[in-house]
Design a protein around this motif. Structure first.
Motif, PDB file in Angstrom:
ATOM      1  N   ARG A 151      37.457 -43.245  50.883  1.00 49.11           N
ATOM      2  CA  ARG A 151      36.563 -43.042  51.894  1.00 49.11           C
ATOM      3  C   ARG A 151      36.939 -41.707  52.131  1.00 49.11           C
ATOM      4  N   THR A 152      36.459 -41.350  51.112  1.00 43.97           N
ATOM      5  CA  THR A 152      36.187 -39.545  50.342  1.00 43.97           C
ATOM      6  C   THR A 152      34.915 -40.218  50.234  1.00 43.97           C
ATOM      7  N   PHE A 153      35.127 -40.758  49.186  1.00 46.42           N
ATOM      8  CA  PHE A 153      34.101 -40.715  48.492  1.00 46.42           C
ATOM      9  C   PHE A 153      32.125 -41.628  49.670  1.00 46.42           C
ATOM     10  N   ALA A 154      33.018 -42.434  50.869  1.00 47.50           N
ATOM     11  CA  ALA A 154      31.886 -43.352  51.077  1.00 47.50           C
ATOM     12  C   ALA A 154      31.710 -41.955  51.704  1.00 47.50           C
ATOM     13  N   ARG A 155      32.228 -41.233  52.444  1.00 50.55           N
ATOM     14  CA  ARG A 155      31.687 -39.651  53.562  1.00 50.55           C
ATOM     15  C   ARG A 155      30.809 -38.992  52.185  1.00 50.55           C
ATOM     16  N   GLU A 156      31.649 -38.685  50.727  1.00 50.22           N
ATOM     17  CA  GLU A 156      30.562 -37.754  50.220  1.00 50.22           C
ATOM     18  C   GLU A 156      29.264 -38.257  49.934  1.00 50.22           C
ATOM     19  N   PHE A 157      29.224 -39.514  49.576  1.00 53.63           N
ATOM     20  CA  PHE A 157      27.945 -40.053  49.862  1.00 53.63           C
ATOM     21  C   PHE A 157      27.221 -40.236  50.336  1.00 53.63           C
ATOM     22  N   ALA A 158      27.278 -40.511  51.600  1.00 54.20           N
ATOM     23  CA  ALA A 158      26.293 -40.935  53.101  1.00 54.20           C
ATOM     24  C   ALA A 158      25.637 -39.037  53.419  1.00 54.20           C
ATOM     25  N   GLU A 159      26.747 -38.191  53.048  1.00 52.67           N
ATOM     26  CA  GLU A 159      25.944 -37.001  52.772  1.00 52.67           C
ATOM     27  C   GLU A 159      25.125 -36.621  51.461  1.00 52.67           C
ATOM     28  N   SER A 160      24.685 -37.443  51.092  1.00 48.99           N
ATOM     29  CA  SER A 160      24.153 -36.894  49.651  1.00 48.99           C
ATOM     30  C   SER A 160      24.765 -36.275  48.888  1.00 48.99           C
ATOM     31  N   SER A 161      25.735 -36.304  48.333  1.00 41.68           N
ATOM     32  CA  SER A 161      25.930 -34.825  47.435  1.00 41.68           C
ATOM     33  C   SER A 161      27.426 -35.593  46.623  1.00 41.68           C
ATOM     34  N   SER A 162      27.539 -36.446  47.163  1.00 39.85           N
ATOM     35  CA  SER A 162      28.861 -37.405  45.933  1.00 39.85           C
ATOM     36  C   SER A 162      28.294 -37.221  44.554  1.00 39.85           C
ATOM     37  N   ALA A 163      27.477 -37.535  43.591  1.00 41.23           N
ATOM     38  CA  ALA A 163      26.390 -36.961  42.700  1.00 41.23           C
ATOM     39  C   ALA A 163      26.705 -35.903  42.671  1.00 41.23           C
ATOM     40  N   GLN A 164      27.308 -34.462  42.962  1.00 38.53           N
ATOM     41  CA  GLN A 164      27.308 -33.503  42.266  1.00 38.53           C
ATOM     42  C   GLN A 164      29.629 -33.071  42.452  1.00 38.53           C
ATOM     43  N   SER A 165      29.786 -34.264  43.310  1.00 35.34           N
ATOM     44  CA  SER A 165      31.063 -33.992  43.856  1.00 35.34           C
ATOM     45  C   SER A 165      31.962 -34.731  43.130  1.00 35.34           C
ATOM     46  N   ALA A 166      31.317 -35.363  42.508  1.00 30.55           N
ATOM     47  CA  ALA A 166      32.671 -36.898  41.482  1.00 30.55           C
ATOM     48  C   ALA A 166      32.614 -36.272  40.788  1.00 30.55           C
ATOM     49  N   SER A 167      33.673 -36.300  40.064  1.00 28.08           N
ATOM     50  CA  SER A 167      33.896 -35.320  38.421  1.00 28.08           C
ATOM     51  C   SER A 167      34.323 -36.311  37.799  1.00 28.08           C
ATOM     52  N   GLN A 245      17.803 -43.698  50.321  1.00 30.02           N
ATOM     53  CA  GLN A 245      18.421 -43.354  51.637  1.00 30.02           C
ATOM     54  C   GLN A 245      19.375 -42.678  51.597  1.00 30.02           C
ATOM     55  N   GLY A 246      20.775 -42.814  51.080  1.00 32.81           N
ATOM     56  CA  GLY A 246      21.904 -42.197  50.470  1.00 32.81           C
ATOM     57  C   GLY A 246      22.975 -42.629  51.396  1.00 32.81           C
ATOM     58  N   ARG A 247      23.178 -43.638  52.169  1.00 30.61           N
ATOM     59  CA  ARG A 247      23.980 -43.687  53.528  1.00 30.61           C
ATOM     60  C   ARG A 247      23.604 -45.472  53.236  1.00 30.61           C
ATOM     61  N   THR A 432      31.101 -49.634  51.054  1.00 34.74           N
ATOM     62  CA  THR A 432      32.432 -48.936  50.930  1.00 34.74           C
ATOM     63  C   THR A 432      31.511 -47.552  50.067  1.00 34.74           C
ATOM     64  N   GLY A 433      30.984 -48.376  48.700  1.00 34.26           N
ATOM     65  CA  GLY A 433      30.346 -47.412  48.114  1.00 34.26           C
ATOM     66  C   GLY A 433      30.987 -47.226  46.895  1.00 34.26           C
ATOM     67  N   GLU A 434      31.406 -47.932  46.756  1.00 33.05           N
ATOM     68  CA  GLU A 434      32.276 -47.911  45.321  1.00 33.05           C
ATOM     69  C   GLU A 434      31.343 -48.159  43.800  1.00 33.05           C
ATOM     70  N   GLY A 435      31.339 -47.869  42.552  1.00 30.13           N
ATOM     71  CA  GLY A 435      30.796 -48.080  41.631  1.00 30.13           C
ATOM     72  C   GLY A 435      28.825 -46.989  42.447  1.00 30.13           C
ATOM     73  N   ILE A 436      28.827 -47.014  43.259  1.00 29.55           N
ATOM     74  CA  ILE A 436      26.930 -46.809  43.284  1.00 29.55           C
ATOM     75  C   ILE A 436      27.090 -45.283  42.948  1.00 29.55           C
ATOM     76  N   ASP A 437      27.907 -44.468  42.362  1.00 29.44           N
ATOM     77  CA  ASP A 437      28.089 -42.989  41.573  1.00 29.44           C
ATOM     78  C   ASP A 437      27.719 -43.400  40.210  1.00 29.44           C
ATOM     79  N   SER A 438      28.436 -43.996  39.695  1.00 31.43           N
ATOM     80  CA  SER A 438      28.312 -44.427  38.013  1.00 31.43           C
ATOM     81  C   SER A 438      26.316 -44.949  38.021  1.00 31.43           C
ATOM     82  N   LEU A 439      26.263 -46.016  38.849  1.00 37.31           N
ATOM     83  CA  LEU A 439      25.239 -46.762  38.766  1.00 37.31           C
ATOM     84  C   LEU A 439      23.633 -45.697  38.764  1.00 37.31           C
TER      85      LEU A 439
END
Length: 743
Positions: A151-167, A245-247, A432-439
């Protein structure tokens, strides 16, 4: 094992296959190292080929230069700036800078404070004029593991900031329990066996930095073209909508609507044309360029103004009836990579296999994205993974599948992807946004790949960057000679009201600027038209030049829509020479028949796809190496002479081609283009002197011959009758003169 030898395992299998041996799904280290470069031979900060002499002569080690950076001394700054400048020039504007080992292979034993100091040092160095880049820490193998909830990852990705916040993770992140067949309270028996992380096999702590030049204009923006292929309903357009689009998607295709070009596509939900979309990465932070409001879309000109790298997606059709359009987009669009989409609940079926075969035939590197993992039961996902692994490892593909789950594996897969033997595999969910950050991280660090579709003798953007970086003028050919080597393949033609005819395509070789004189052709008679380029636009932004490998749009001078068609080319025209380029309807190619139900012989017709050229051609002659009969069957290789049916085309030697007719498929390479005399001889030999091919034309020809023969006979008879009548009249007149009083 070498200093930094890696053992990278492939896809983890879930509970039904947990009892199977892990070795069955792992890549042997010796085989992997024989296909790709070792890490200690790759692009690192301690490259022996570039740094050995300087390091030996200096008393300071690389760690001292990076960690104990002296602001008051110019030695360290000049050393690092020169090193990064050479690396950026060699790697065409971007480089993954690895910090962790000295030139002799000893570990730097970096700590948290050391990593922070290295980051600060590189941040200072990249701001120097000779570097003019930005730096981004991608992976730190010694960083603590941070596992984010879904849930946290999906929310951060929707805000277009998961690329920087994902450790960055040191071990593979465990799959989330989502959707049908997965539970958040799954037991250890239900979880797939996790592959050992890459960082656990690395000796010492290693940090990977992305360093990329800041472009001064739209002409200098790095571009990677990715063709998105796969079976119908695999989620291709939906995934592109989520990335750009980031959503996240709502599960009903809401994210894909903005990508469709036609009303019937919106109604049916299926792509029927080649759609274009771009994803930009910021030139100061490296983050994806998106709108702060996820419901709004950023225009292309804003993306270009804020980006240092663009990923251009070619969204291809997945339905079987649009296969011709898909083949044209993959062959004429000149993609650098192919992203093969596979639905987890459907597997590798239908047109996905056809698209994989097209990519292999054209020699384009492929990476696989498994979608819809949120709605797929574990046993079905296992079956899809097994099938995919089996197909990729088969003798026809000969790929090495690698599971990509964290940033460590992303960096390793991207740095070795250009070998065309490694095939990264992602598992994502657009809901759910799973795996989007790695891609999207993989797309960010994906290297340029122009080696398979750009002639070796053509001037490249890298050569331009090298000259600009050194600030020197190198001796070379005259401007007219360089301009004469320019080639631009036209893949799209359209008319802008009150402007004129616009053509779009890819610069195959050379450099193109506004005002350059060019040849446009060939037309239906094989001739070329003299014209000029008014303006150039790249991604809807005015550009001052276009370099090799870039996709641009051109406004041509005094050219109507009827004078241009897809498959034409623009060739450089020298002001000192007015010699018109030559085209031909006949060419010789070396082909391999992939499948045919019976046999192929002369006069066989098929659709030829060769770059942006798409036209039906017939076979004039077949020459096999063993001198056997002029017939081809499945698996045969031969030299074949083709002739286009309608009009001449402009082809270059070495270009790959695909020919299709129904279920028949074949691939080949253009060996040479035949001259007019050779074409006449080949046609005469194939038709036995009649110069026609089909039975109807031959029947008409024979009827014409008989008609002309009958007409000639009638004319001869009439002439004979007229001559006989004349002789009779002359005889009567003679008799009258001899006996005037008789009678």
């Amino acid at each position: 094992m070498d200093k930094l030898g890696y053992r990278i395992t492939t896809l983890g299998i879930s509970s039904d296959s947990a009892a199977m041996s892990a070795a069955k799904y792992s890549i042997d280290t010796s085989l992997f190292d024989s296909l790709v470069d070792k890490v200690n031979e790759s692009s690192s900060c301690s490259d022996p080929a570039t740094n050995s002499a300087t390091t030996a002569a200096s008393t300071r080690s690389m760690k001292q230069r990076l960690v104990q950076f002296d602001d008051g001394s110019n030695e360290d700054a000049e050393f690092l700036a020169d090193l990064l400048g050479r690396r950026l020039t060699e790697d065409r504007g971007e480089v993954i800078f690895e910090v962790g080992q000295e030139a002799d292979g000893t570990s730097m034993d970096l700590t948290d404070n050391d990593i922070a100091q290295v980051t600060a040092t590189l941040t200072k160095v990249v701001q120097m004029p000779q570097v003019a880049s930005f730096v981004q820490l991608l992976v730190d193998t010694g960083a603590p593991v941070v596992v984010q909830s879904e849930r946290t990852f999906a929310r951060e990705f929707a805000e277009s900031s998961s690329a920087q916040s994902a450790s960055a993770s040191a071990t593979a992140t465990k799959p989330k329990g989502v959707g049908q067949g997965r539970s958040a309270n799954a037991t250890e028996q239900d979880k797939p066996p996790s592959a050992p992380s890459v960082s656990s096999l690395v000796r010492g702590r290693t940090a990977y930095y992305l360093i990329r030049r800041k472009p001064q204009g739209v002409e200098q923006i790095l571009e990677v073209r990715v063709a998105v292929a796969g079976n119908v309903d695999a989620g291709k357009s939906t995934m592109l909508g989520v990335l750009t689009q980031g959503r996240l998607d709502d599960g009903r295709g809401k994210a894909r609507v903005a990508l469709f070009r036609h009303q019937h596509e919106i109604e049916s939900g299926r792509t029927s044309s080649v759609s274009l979309e771009i994803l930009g990465f910021d030139k100061t932070t490296g983050a994806p360029v998106r709108h702060t409001d996820p419901s709004r879309k950023v225009s292309w000109d804003v993306v270009c103004s804020r980006s240092s790298k663009l990923v251009s997606f070619l969204d291809l059709a997945g339905h079987e009836k649009y296969l011709k359009t898909t083949v044209f987009g993959m062959a004429g669009g000149a993609p650098d990579y192919v992203m093969l989409m596979v639905a987890a609940n459907a597997g590798l079926n239908g047109m996905a296999k056809e698209h994989l075969g097209l990519a292999l035939a054209l020699g384009i590197p492929v990476f696989v994205v498994i979608t819809k993992i949120d709605m797929c039961p574990p046993n079905v996902l296992d079956s899809t993974i097994k099938q995919l692994t089996k197909v990729l490892r088969s003798s026809g593909c000969r790929k090495l599948p690698i599971a990509v789950r964290d940033r460590n594996s992303v960096i390793m897969a991207a740095s070795r992807f250009v070998s065309q033997r490694v095939c990264p595999i992602f598992q994502i969910s657009n809901v759910t946004g799973e795996g989007i950050d790695s891609l999207q991280t993989f797309l960010n660090v994906l290297p340029l790949n122009r080696c398979y579709n750009a002639p070796t003798s053509a001037p490249t953007q890298a050569n331009t960057d090298i000259t600009a970086a050194k600030g020197k003028r190198t001796a070379g050919p005259a401007a007219g000679e360089v301009q004469a080597k320019m080639q631009f393949d036209i893949s799209e033609v359209f008319v802008v009201p009150f402007v004129g005819t616009i053509v779009s395509g890819v610069v195959i070789s050379g450099t193109l600027k506004p005002g350059d004189p060019v040849w446009l052709g060939p037309d239906y008679n094989g001739h070329f038209l003299q014209t000029a380029v008014r303006t150039i636009q790249r991604k809807r932004v005015d550009a001052q030049a276009a370099y090799t490998g870039q996709s641009v749009s051109l406004w041509l001078k005094k050219v109507t829509r009827l004078q241009v068609r897809k498959g034409m080319v623009l060739l450089g025209r020298s002001e000192h020479s007015s010699e018109e380029p030559s085209s031909s309807k006949t060419f010789e190619a070396e082909v391999v028949v992939l499948y045919h139900s019976t046999t192929i012989s002369s006069r066989y017709q098929a659709m030829i796809h060769c770059g942006s050229v798409r036209q039906t051609a017939r076979i004039l002659s077949i020459e096999q190496a063993d001198g056997s009969a002029e017939t081809l069957r499945t698996g045969d290789r031969a030299r074949v002479v083709f002739q286009f049916i309608r009009h001449p085309e402009y082809l270059t030697e070495g270009t790959r081609l695909i020919f299709r007719e129904g279920r028949t498929k074949g691939v080949g390479k253009v060996l040479r283009v035949l001259s007019k005399a050779e074409e006449f001889e080949a046609v005469s030999k194939a038709t036995k002197g009649t110069m026609v091919f089909d039975h109807r034309s031959l029947k008409v020809l024979n009827e014409g011959i008989r008609h002309r023969a009958a007409s000639a006979a009638n004319a001869a008879n009439a002439a004979a009758a007229a001559s006989a009548k004349t002789d009779t009249a002359a005889t009567a007149a003679k008799n009258t003169l001899k006996h005037p009083l008789k009678g």
